[in-house]
Write a protein that holds these residues in place. Structure first.
Motif, PDB file in Angstrom:
ATOM      1  N   GLY A  81       0.799  -1.221   0.000  1.00 36.52           N
ATOM      2  CA  GLY A  81       0.000   0.000   0.000  1.00 36.52           C
ATOM      3  C   GLY A  81       0.830   1.267   0.000  1.00 36.52           C
ATOM      4  N   PHE A  82       2.118   1.159   0.365  1.00 32.78           N
ATOM      5  CA  PHE A  82       3.002   2.326   0.374  1.00 32.78           C
ATOM      6  C   PHE A  82       3.722   2.536  -0.947  1.00 32.78           C
ATOM      7  N   ASP A  83       3.425   1.712  -1.946  1.00 30.30           N
ATOM      8  CA  ASP A  83       4.047   1.887  -3.258  1.00 30.30           C
ATOM      9  C   ASP A  83       3.548   3.163  -3.927  1.00 30.30           C
ATOM     10  N   GLU A  84       4.405   3.732  -4.757  1.00 33.07           N
ATOM     11  CA  GLU A  84       4.038   4.907  -5.547  1.00 33.07           C
ATOM     12  C   GLU A  84       3.064   4.497  -6.645  1.00 33.07           C
ATOM     13  N   PHE A  85       2.344   5.468  -7.195  1.00 38.02           N
ATOM     14  CA  PHE A  85       1.534   5.203  -8.381  1.00 38.02           C
ATOM     15  C   PHE A  85       2.465   4.829  -9.529  1.00 38.02           C
ATOM     16  N   ASP A  86       1.925   4.188 -10.522  1.00 39.44           N
ATOM     17  CA  ASP A  86       2.713   3.700 -11.663  1.00 39.44           C
ATOM     18  C   ASP A  86       3.018   4.858 -12.599  1.00 39.44           C
ATOM     19  N   HIS A  87       4.145   5.526 -12.352  1.00 42.74           N
ATOM     20  CA  HIS A  87       4.461   6.718 -13.146  1.00 42.74           C
ATOM     21  C   HIS A  87       4.718   6.364 -14.607  1.00 42.74           C
ATOM     22  N   VAL A  88       5.201   5.153 -14.870  1.00 44.89           N
ATOM     23  CA  VAL A  88       5.454   4.744 -16.251  1.00 44.89           C
ATOM     24  C   VAL A  88       4.142   4.671 -17.028  1.00 44.89           C
ATOM     25  N   ALA A  89       3.132   4.059 -16.411  1.00 48.12           N
ATOM     26  CA  ALA A  89       1.822   3.961 -17.065  1.00 48.12           C
ATOM     27  C   ALA A  89       1.237   5.346 -17.325  1.00 48.12           C
ATOM     28  N   LEU A  90       1.428   6.260 -16.380  1.00 51.86           N
ATOM     29  CA  LEU A  90       0.902   7.615 -16.545  1.00 51.86           C
ATOM     30  C   LEU A  90       1.586   8.333 -17.704  1.00 51.86           C
ATOM     31  N   HIS A  92       3.063   6.936 -20.272  1.00 52.26           N
ATOM     32  CA  HIS A  92       2.707   6.287 -21.538  1.00 52.26           C
ATOM     33  C   HIS A  92       1.310   6.679 -21.998  1.00 52.26           C
ATOM     34  N   ARG A  93       0.391   6.902 -21.068  1.00 55.94           N
ATOM     35  CA  ARG A  93      -0.942   7.362 -21.460  1.00 55.94           C
ATOM     36  C   ARG A  93      -0.889   8.800 -21.971  1.00 55.94           C
ATOM     37  N   HIS A  94      -0.012   9.579 -21.379  1.00 59.62           N
ATOM     38  CA  HIS A  94       0.121  10.978 -21.776  1.00 59.62           C
ATOM     39  C   HIS A  94       0.896  11.111 -23.077  1.00 59.62           C
ATOM     40  N   ARG A  95       1.961  10.327 -23.217  1.00 57.10           N
ATOM     41  CA  ARG A  95       2.805  10.338 -24.418  1.00 57.10           C
ATOM     42  C   ARG A  95       2.961   8.895 -24.905  1.00 57.10           C
ATOM     43  N   PRO A  96       1.982   8.376 -25.663  1.00 51.07           N
ATOM     44  CA  PRO A  96       2.036   6.970 -26.089  1.00 51.07           C
ATOM     45  C   PRO A  96       3.316   6.593 -26.823  1.00 51.07           C
ATOM     46  N   GLN A  97       3.892   7.540 -27.556  1.00 50.86           N
ATOM     47  CA  GLN A  97       5.108   7.236 -28.305  1.00 50.86           C
ATOM     48  C   GLN A  97       6.288   6.935 -27.378  1.00 50.86           C
ATOM     49  N   TRP A  98       6.194   7.357 -26.127  1.00 50.61           N
ATOM     50  CA  TRP A  98       7.285   7.126 -25.183  1.00 50.61           C
ATOM     51  C   TRP A  98       7.275   5.714 -24.595  1.00 50.61           C
ATOM     52  N   GLN A  99       6.352   4.880 -25.061  1.00 47.68           N
ATOM     53  CA  GLN A  99       6.430   3.469 -24.683  1.00 47.68           C
ATOM     54  C   GLN A  99       7.712   2.848 -25.233  1.00 47.68           C
ATOM     55  N   ASP A 100       8.233   3.450 -26.287  1.00 43.34           N
ATOM     56  CA  ASP A 100       9.550   3.081 -26.796  1.00 43.34           C
ATOM     57  C   ASP A 100      10.565   3.960 -26.069  1.00 43.34           C
TER      58      ASP A 100
END
Length: 239
Positions: A81-90, A92-100
């Motif tokens: 429960g003390f883990d951070e939110f998934d900043h990578v997923a956030l 990638h949703r904001h900049r889909p091209q950055w999945q690469d």
């Protein structure tokens, strides 16, 4: 009264393929904090319970603190429960091209200030997530994240049984707990998240007689990183 020490992890490895590990500065920050904590605990002579999330940067921060603290720092109890939110997923949703990752690295390298550019994009990604307009796109919504974090602290307090409590976590969970204590808006909470320094300490006082569902807590100190400034101002980092 007992004290909850909410500690943000040491500096992670910005720009690396594996962000979730401490940089050399992050390890040093943890050792400095451990020494400072040793002094404060020797002065207070209070028992201490230690909790952290499942992330590598949380575990390594506790390891670095233990090196500075020396003998006597309790083993970390893990609570997801003390883990951070998934900043990578956030991102990638904001900049889909950055999945690469190579595309993200190229775009940032082309900017005048890569770290500042990333920070701006990251903040925009978090605002998109917290807006409530795209909840269906995320595995964990902003309201869900807040509920998880607050429940984790309630559980840790219950398990600490009146001891001083050290929680090594991330900026998001710390900001959410401050929001709950001060009744802040989401916008102000996100602003707070951006200013929490690595290995800073936020202190919350709580009743040692606190029962589950009957919390009596107050904010005593927010984002204190004087231990770093006293050692070497260059150790103060925010990402």
């Amino acid at each position: 009264m007992a004290t909850i020490y909410l500690v943000r992890h040491g500096q992670a490895s910005f720009g690396a393929e594996d962000y979730d590990r401490l940089s050399q500065i992050g390890w040093q920050q943890g050792r400095v904090l451990g020494r400072a904590l040793k002094f404060s605990q020797a002065t207070a002579a209070k028992p201490l319970a230690v909790f952290g999330g499942t992330l590598r940067r949380h575990r390594e921060t506790v390891e670095a603190m233990a090196r500075g603290f020396g003998d006597g720092l309790p083993a970390m109890q893990v609570a997801s429960g003390f883990d951070e939110f998934d900043h990578v997923a956030l991102i990638h949703r904001h900049r889909p091209q950055w999945q690469d990752h190579s595309v993200m690295a190229r775009d940032l390298a082309a900017s005048i200030a890569p770290a500042k550019t990333f920070q701006m994009e990251f903040f925009a990604a978090v605002q998109r997530w917290a807006s409530g307009g795209f909840d269906h796109e995320y595995a964990e919504s902003w309201p869900g994240f807040k509920t998880r974090v607050l429940a984790a602290l309630d559980e840790a307090v219950s398990r600490a049984a009146g001891k001083d409590l050290l929680v090594v976590t991330s900026g998001g969970p710390i900001a959410v707990n401050v929001q709950a204590l001060l009744d802040l808006s989401d916008e102000r909470t996100l602003d707070l998240n951006s200013m929490i320094a690595n290995t800073s300490v936020t202190r919350v006082l709580y009743s040692s007689r606190e029962r589950h569902g009957d919390s009596r807590r107050s904010l005593a100190v927010f984002n204190n990183y004087s231990h770093l400034e006293a050692e070497d101002p260059a150790l103060v980092t925010f990402r």
